[in-house]
Design a protein around this motif. Sequence first.
Motif, PDB file in Angstrom:
ATOM      1  N   GLU A 175     -62.471  -3.758  12.165  1.00 55.73           N
ATOM      2  CA  GLU A 175     -61.579  -4.373  11.986  1.00 55.73           C
ATOM      3  C   GLU A 175     -60.869  -3.657  10.417  1.00 55.73           C
ATOM      4  O   GLU A 175     -59.542  -4.869  10.465  1.00 55.73           O
ATOM      5  N   LEU A 176     -61.518  -3.921   9.934  1.00 56.02           N
ATOM      6  CA  LEU A 176     -61.259  -3.476   8.419  1.00 56.02           C
ATOM      7  C   LEU A 176     -59.781  -2.673   8.297  1.00 56.02           C
ATOM      8  O   LEU A 176     -58.857  -2.827   8.589  1.00 56.02           O
ATOM      9  N   TRP A 177     -60.371  -0.969   9.433  1.00 58.86           N
ATOM     10  CA  TRP A 177     -59.786  -0.109   8.880  1.00 58.86           C
ATOM     11  C   TRP A 177     -57.732  -0.893  10.043  1.00 58.86           C
ATOM     12  O   TRP A 177     -57.390  -0.824   9.450  1.00 58.86           O
ATOM     13  N   GLU A 178     -58.357  -1.298  10.733  1.00 55.38           N
ATOM     14  CA  GLU A 178     -56.892  -1.408  11.266  1.00 55.38           C
ATOM     15  C   GLU A 178     -56.331  -2.412  10.918  1.00 55.38           C
ATOM     16  O   GLU A 178     -55.575  -2.835  11.406  1.00 55.38           O
ATOM     17  N   LYS A 179     -56.753  -3.447   9.339  1.00 54.94           N
ATOM     18  CA  LYS A 179     -55.859  -4.330   9.323  1.00 54.94           C
ATOM     19  C   LYS A 179     -55.143  -4.045   8.154  1.00 54.94           C
ATOM     20  O   LYS A 179     -54.181  -3.926   7.631  1.00 54.94           O
ATOM     21  N   PHE A 180     -55.499  -2.198   7.613  1.00 57.51           N
ATOM     22  CA  PHE A 180     -54.644  -1.937   6.577  1.00 57.51           C
ATOM     23  C   PHE A 180     -53.342  -1.125   7.429  1.00 57.51           C
ATOM     24  O   PHE A 180     -53.417  -0.694   8.797  1.00 57.51           O
ATOM     25  N   PRO A 181     -52.088  -1.162   6.415  1.00 58.73           N
ATOM     26  CA  PRO A 181     -50.690  -0.956   6.245  1.00 58.73           C
ATOM     27  C   PRO A 181     -51.075   0.560   7.116  1.00 58.73           C
ATOM     28  O   PRO A 181     -51.696   0.737   6.779  1.00 58.73           O
ATOM     29  N   VAL A 182     -50.249   0.774   8.735  1.00 54.88           N
ATOM     30  CA  VAL A 182     -50.241   2.599   9.198  1.00 54.88           C
ATOM     31  C   VAL A 182     -50.270   3.457   7.618  1.00 54.88           C
ATOM     32  O   VAL A 182     -50.387   4.199   7.786  1.00 54.88           O
ATOM     33  N   GLY A 183     -48.960   2.933   7.362  1.00 56.11           N
ATOM     34  CA  GLY A 183     -48.233   4.024   6.598  1.00 56.11           C
ATOM     35  C   GLY A 183     -49.322   3.740   5.226  1.00 56.11           C
ATOM     36  O   GLY A 183     -49.929   5.393   5.121  1.00 56.11           O
ATOM     37  N   ALA A 184     -50.290   3.017   5.389  1.00 59.21           N
ATOM     38  CA  ALA A 184     -51.078   3.291   3.788  1.00 59.21           C
ATOM     39  C   ALA A 184     -52.152   4.233   4.141  1.00 59.21           C
ATOM     40  O   ALA A 184     -52.799   4.434   3.560  1.00 59.21           O
ATOM     41  N   ARG A 185     -52.336   3.512   5.468  1.00 55.17           N
ATOM     42  CA  ARG A 185     -54.311   4.701   6.346  1.00 55.17           C
ATOM     43  C   ARG A 185     -53.426   6.200   5.978  1.00 55.17           C
ATOM     44  O   ARG A 185     -54.057   7.291   5.452  1.00 55.17           O
ATOM     45  N   ILE A 186     -51.980   6.898   6.423  1.00 51.54           N
ATOM     46  CA  ILE A 186     -51.383   7.678   6.302  1.00 51.54           C
ATOM     47  C   ILE A 186     -51.887   8.466   5.089  1.00 51.54           C
ATOM     48  O   ILE A 186     -51.538   9.448   4.483  1.00 51.54           O
ATOM     49  N   LEU A 187     -51.209   7.769   3.968  1.00 46.88           N
ATOM     50  CA  LEU A 187     -50.827   8.173   2.957  1.00 46.88           C
ATOM     51  C   LEU A 187     -52.211   8.916   1.763  1.00 46.88           C
ATOM     52  O   LEU A 187     -52.392   9.195   0.999  1.00 46.88           O
ATOM     53  N   ALA A 188     -53.208   6.991   2.212  1.00 46.73           N
ATOM     54  CA  ALA A 188     -54.604   7.562   2.134  1.00 46.73           C
ATOM     55  C   ALA A 188     -54.969   8.778   2.675  1.00 46.73           C
ATOM     56  O   ALA A 188     -55.659   9.621   1.785  1.00 46.73           O
ATOM     57  N   GLY A 189     -54.856   9.326   3.954  1.00 42.24           N
ATOM     58  CA  GLY A 189     -55.272  10.689   3.799  1.00 42.24           C
ATOM     59  C   GLY A 189     -54.694  11.666   3.746  1.00 42.24           C
ATOM     60  O   GLY A 189     -55.762  12.545   3.305  1.00 42.24           O
ATOM     61  N   LYS A 190     -53.438  11.293   2.690  1.00 44.00           N
ATOM     62  CA  LYS A 190     -52.882  12.514   2.390  1.00 44.00           C
ATOM     63  C   LYS A 190     -53.094  12.757   1.002  1.00 44.00           C
ATOM     64  O   LYS A 190     -52.770  13.809   0.479  1.00 44.00           O
ATOM     65  N   ASN A 191     -53.691  11.640   0.334  1.00 47.85           N
ATOM     66  CA  ASN A 191     -53.690  11.911  -1.502  1.00 47.85           C
ATOM     67  C   ASN A 191     -55.305  12.487  -1.170  1.00 47.85           C
ATOM     68  O   ASN A 191     -55.225  13.371  -1.997  1.00 47.85           O
ATOM     69  N   LEU A 192     -56.577  11.758  -0.039  1.00 46.09           N
ATOM     70  CA  LEU A 192     -57.597  12.946  -0.260  1.00 46.09           C
ATOM     71  C   LEU A 192     -57.479  14.116   0.126  1.00 46.09           C
ATOM     72  O   LEU A 192     -58.432  14.628  -0.471  1.00 46.09           O
ATOM     73  N   LYS A 193     -56.673  13.999   0.945  1.00 44.21           N
ATOM     74  CA  LYS A 193     -56.574  15.510   1.393  1.00 44.21           C
ATOM     75  C   LYS A 193     -55.963  16.451   0.220  1.00 44.21           C
ATOM     76  O   LYS A 193     -56.936  17.899   0.137  1.00 44.21           O
ATOM     77  N   SER A 194     -55.513  15.618  -0.720  1.00 39.60           N
ATOM     78  CA  SER A 194     -55.215  16.754  -2.325  1.00 39.60           C
ATOM     79  C   SER A 194     -55.688  16.898  -2.927  1.00 39.60           C
ATOM     80  O   SER A 194     -55.628  17.756  -4.854  1.00 39.60           O
ATOM     81  N   ILE A 195     -57.047  16.572  -2.519  1.00 50.89           N
ATOM     82  CA  ILE A 195     -58.337  16.369  -3.982  1.00 50.89           C
ATOM     83  C   ILE A 195     -58.703  18.453  -3.503  1.00 50.89           C
ATOM     84  O   ILE A 195     -59.024  18.128  -2.663  1.00 50.89           O
TER      85      ILE A 195
END
Length: 58
Positions: A38-58
């Motif tokens: 329920e929480l994941w689905e409340k996040f905007p799709v663009g933010a979910r994608i960007l967060a994933g990209k940011n974490l992959k770069s760590i």
Amino acid sequence: MENVDLIAEKIAKEAIKIATSGKKLPDEFELKDLFPKELWEKFPVGARILAGKNLKSI
């Protein structure tokens, strides 16, 4: 409404906290697996994608 970059940063920070909390996690998992559906689905799709990209770069 919050900026997508700020939301992505919050998602990434929370994911790092969860992943390093000692909680048993599978060897391979997706970012969305760290959050209740329920929480994941409340996040905007663009933010979910960007967060994933940011974490992959760590």
